[in-house]
Design a protein around this motif. Structure first.
Motif, PDB file in Angstrom:
ATOM      1  N   ARG A 162      22.761  33.781  80.901  1.00 51.31           N
ATOM      2  CA  ARG A 162      22.044  34.250  80.399  1.00 51.31           C
ATOM      3  C   ARG A 162      21.636  34.282  79.462  1.00 51.31           C
ATOM      4  N   THR A 163      20.720  33.253  79.066  1.00 46.44           N
ATOM      5  CA  THR A 163      19.907  33.357  77.686  1.00 46.44           C
ATOM      6  C   THR A 163      18.835  34.122  77.402  1.00 46.44           C
ATOM      7  N   LEU A 164      19.058  34.567  76.098  1.00 46.52           N
ATOM      8  CA  LEU A 164      19.002  35.651  75.702  1.00 46.52           C
ATOM      9  C   LEU A 164      18.287  35.428  74.593  1.00 46.52           C
ATOM     10  N   ASP A 165      16.536  35.778  75.152  1.00 54.75           N
ATOM     11  CA  ASP A 165      15.508  36.121  73.774  1.00 54.75           C
ATOM     12  C   ASP A 165      15.154  37.056  73.016  1.00 54.75           C
ATOM     13  N   LEU A 166      15.860  36.583  72.070  1.00 58.05           N
ATOM     14  CA  LEU A 166      15.973  37.263  70.852  1.00 58.05           C
ATOM     15  C   LEU A 166      15.378  37.269  69.510  1.00 58.05           C
ATOM     16  N   THR A 167      14.724  38.114  68.658  1.00 55.88           N
ATOM     17  CA  THR A 167      13.442  37.924  67.936  1.00 55.88           C
ATOM     18  C   THR A 167      14.431  37.704  66.407  1.00 55.88           C
ATOM     19  N   PRO A 168      14.278  37.006  65.632  1.00 57.15           N
ATOM     20  CA  PRO A 168      15.432  36.958  64.349  1.00 57.15           C
ATOM     21  C   PRO A 168      15.842  38.435  63.815  1.00 57.15           C
ATOM     22  N   ALA A 169      15.858  39.543  63.610  1.00 56.73           N
ATOM     23  CA  ALA A 169      16.138  40.906  63.194  1.00 56.73           C
ATOM     24  C   ALA A 169      17.180  40.783  64.204  1.00 56.73           C
ATOM     25  N   GLU A 170      17.302  40.845  65.902  1.00 60.87           N
ATOM     26  CA  GLU A 170      18.169  40.799  66.627  1.00 60.87           C
ATOM     27  C   GLU A 170      19.447  40.015  66.597  1.00 60.87           C
ATOM     28  N   ARG A 210      17.203  47.404  71.665  1.00 62.24           N
ATOM     29  CA  ARG A 210      16.621  46.736  71.934  1.00 62.24           C
ATOM     30  C   ARG A 210      17.643  45.352  72.623  1.00 62.24           C
ATOM     31  N   LEU A 211      18.732  45.478  71.539  1.00 62.79           N
ATOM     32  CA  LEU A 211      19.619  43.915  71.289  1.00 62.79           C
ATOM     33  C   LEU A 211      20.793  45.060  72.506  1.00 62.79           C
ATOM     34  N   ARG A 212      21.117  45.982  72.844  1.00 71.65           N
ATOM     35  CA  ARG A 212      22.315  46.545  73.842  1.00 71.65           C
ATOM     36  C   ARG A 212      21.258  46.210  74.913  1.00 71.65           C
ATOM     37  N   ARG A 213      20.123  46.669  75.228  1.00 72.68           N
ATOM     38  CA  ARG A 213      18.832  46.226  76.826  1.00 72.68           C
ATOM     39  C   ARG A 213      19.484  45.239  76.991  1.00 72.68           C
ATOM     40  N   LYS A 214      20.034  44.267  76.139  1.00 74.52           N
ATOM     41  CA  LYS A 214      19.270  42.878  76.389  1.00 74.52           C
ATOM     42  C   LYS A 214      20.865  41.538  76.460  1.00 74.52           C
ATOM     43  N   VAL A 215      22.108  42.019  75.688  1.00 77.60           N
ATOM     44  CA  VAL A 215      22.689  41.817  76.083  1.00 77.60           C
ATOM     45  C   VAL A 215      23.846  42.170  76.570  1.00 77.60           C
ATOM     46  N   ASP A 216      23.773  43.324  76.877  1.00 80.56           N
ATOM     47  CA  ASP A 216      24.762  44.705  78.307  1.00 80.56           C
ATOM     48  C   ASP A 216      24.001  44.652  79.461  1.00 80.56           C
ATOM     49  N   ARG A 217      22.778  43.476  79.821  1.00 81.91           N
ATOM     50  CA  ARG A 217      22.555  43.911  80.931  1.00 81.91           C
ATOM     51  C   ARG A 217      22.817  43.408  81.846  1.00 81.91           C
ATOM     52  N   ASP A 218      23.162  43.985  82.909  1.00 79.92           N
ATOM     53  CA  ASP A 218      24.467  43.413  84.643  1.00 79.92           C
ATOM     54  C   ASP A 218      25.582  43.863  83.437  1.00 79.92           C
ATOM     55  N   ALA A 219      26.281  43.625  82.853  1.00 85.35           N
ATOM     56  CA  ALA A 219      27.736  43.138  81.779  1.00 85.35           C
ATOM     57  C   ALA A 219      27.932  43.958  81.419  1.00 85.35           C
ATOM     58  N   PRO A 220      29.381  43.880  81.558  1.00 88.17           N
ATOM     59  CA  PRO A 220      30.588  45.264  80.909  1.00 88.17           C
ATOM     60  C   PRO A 220      29.754  44.976  79.548  1.00 88.17           C
ATOM     61  N   ALA A 221      29.389  46.760  79.403  1.00 83.97           N
ATOM     62  CA  ALA A 221      29.013  46.707  77.943  1.00 83.97           C
ATOM     63  C   ALA A 221      29.713  45.936  76.184  1.00 83.97           C
TER      64      ALA A 221
END
Length: 240
Positions: A162-170, A210-221
């Motif tokens: 899964r590609t993560l759609d991150l802002t520059p700050a994220e 916001r970052l946690r929702r994108k990175v850890d979605r449907d995967a171990p934290a």
């Protein structure tokens, strides 16, 4: 406004190995002085006198580091055109002691540092060397942890397929956590890396959420909070 007049040589200075650096300053004297200093130290130098010109140079070729004046005209052009540039080089900001980073927080996603005027040769060269080392990431500019991958050459991140759609700050936050895996980082330290200063209120909590929702979605934290201390990235023992 030239503020580089008190530069003096030091007996042992950090040296480069032919890396390409882009020096973005608008004063011709400053540009000549910095480019000469860096060329003598073993770097290959490109020059830009405005944000628009810097965008054009970054799009033309890959630079390993951007050395940029905080008062560069057209700084906003760099932030707006970041997706058009070839990659996201580390940034060394040249600023007055009380200057704010301003648009710098939107310039890139890689390593960043600053030096204050009056500049000293030894300090500038040392900061350049540290940024170049840190900005190399892993092999070919790629950082890994478990199924998390960050590619600094394209400024993209993936978790598994899964590609993560991150802002520059994220992206900067994730890169800092990944580069210090299993180390608890304080809000102040993270703030300086992500924004160039510490932001009060709940700005950090919102960014981490916001970052946690994108990175850890449907995967171990992988992103965790150590209450009262800060945040860290890694697998919890016994998980995964």
């Amino acid at each position: 406004m030239s503020t580089y007049g008190g530069i003096s040589e030091a007996p042992t200075l950090a040296r480069g190995h032919g890396q390409h650096l882009l020096v973005a300053v608008d004063e011709p004297y400053d540009a000549e002085l910095l480019s000469t200093m860096l060329e003598l130290a073993g770097y290959r130098i490109g020059i830009a006198g405005s944000g628009t010109e810097a965008v054009a140079r970054l799009a033309e070729r890959r630079f390993e580091l951007l050395v940029i004046d905080a008062e560069l005209p057209g700084m906003g052009a760099l932030a707006q055109a970041r997706p058009l540039t070839a990659h996201c080089p580390p940034v060394l900001l040249l600023a007055g002691r009380d200057a704010l980073d301003g648009p710098l927080s939107d310039l890139g996603t890689g390593e960043r540092d600053r030096v204050t005027r009056p500049l000293r040769v030894a300090e500038v060269l040392a900061r350049v060397q540290v940024l170049l080392r840190g900005g190399s990431g892993g092999r070919d500019g790629v950082l890994h942890y478990a199924d998390l991958v960050l590619d600094d050459t394209t400024c993209q991140a993936r978790r598994g397929r899964r590609t993560l759609d991150l802002t520059p700050a994220e992206y900067r936050l994730l890169r800092h956590l990944l580069g210090n895996a299993h180390k608890v980082l304080s809000k102040e330290e993270i703030g300086r890396y992500v924004w160039g200063d510490f932001r009060g209120g709940n700005a950090m909590e919102q960014l981490v959420s916001r970052l946690r929702r994108k990175v850890d979605r449907d995967a171990p934290a992988l992103i965790h909070t150590r209450r009262g201390f800060g945040y860290w990235l890694g697998r919890v023992a016994g998980e995964g």
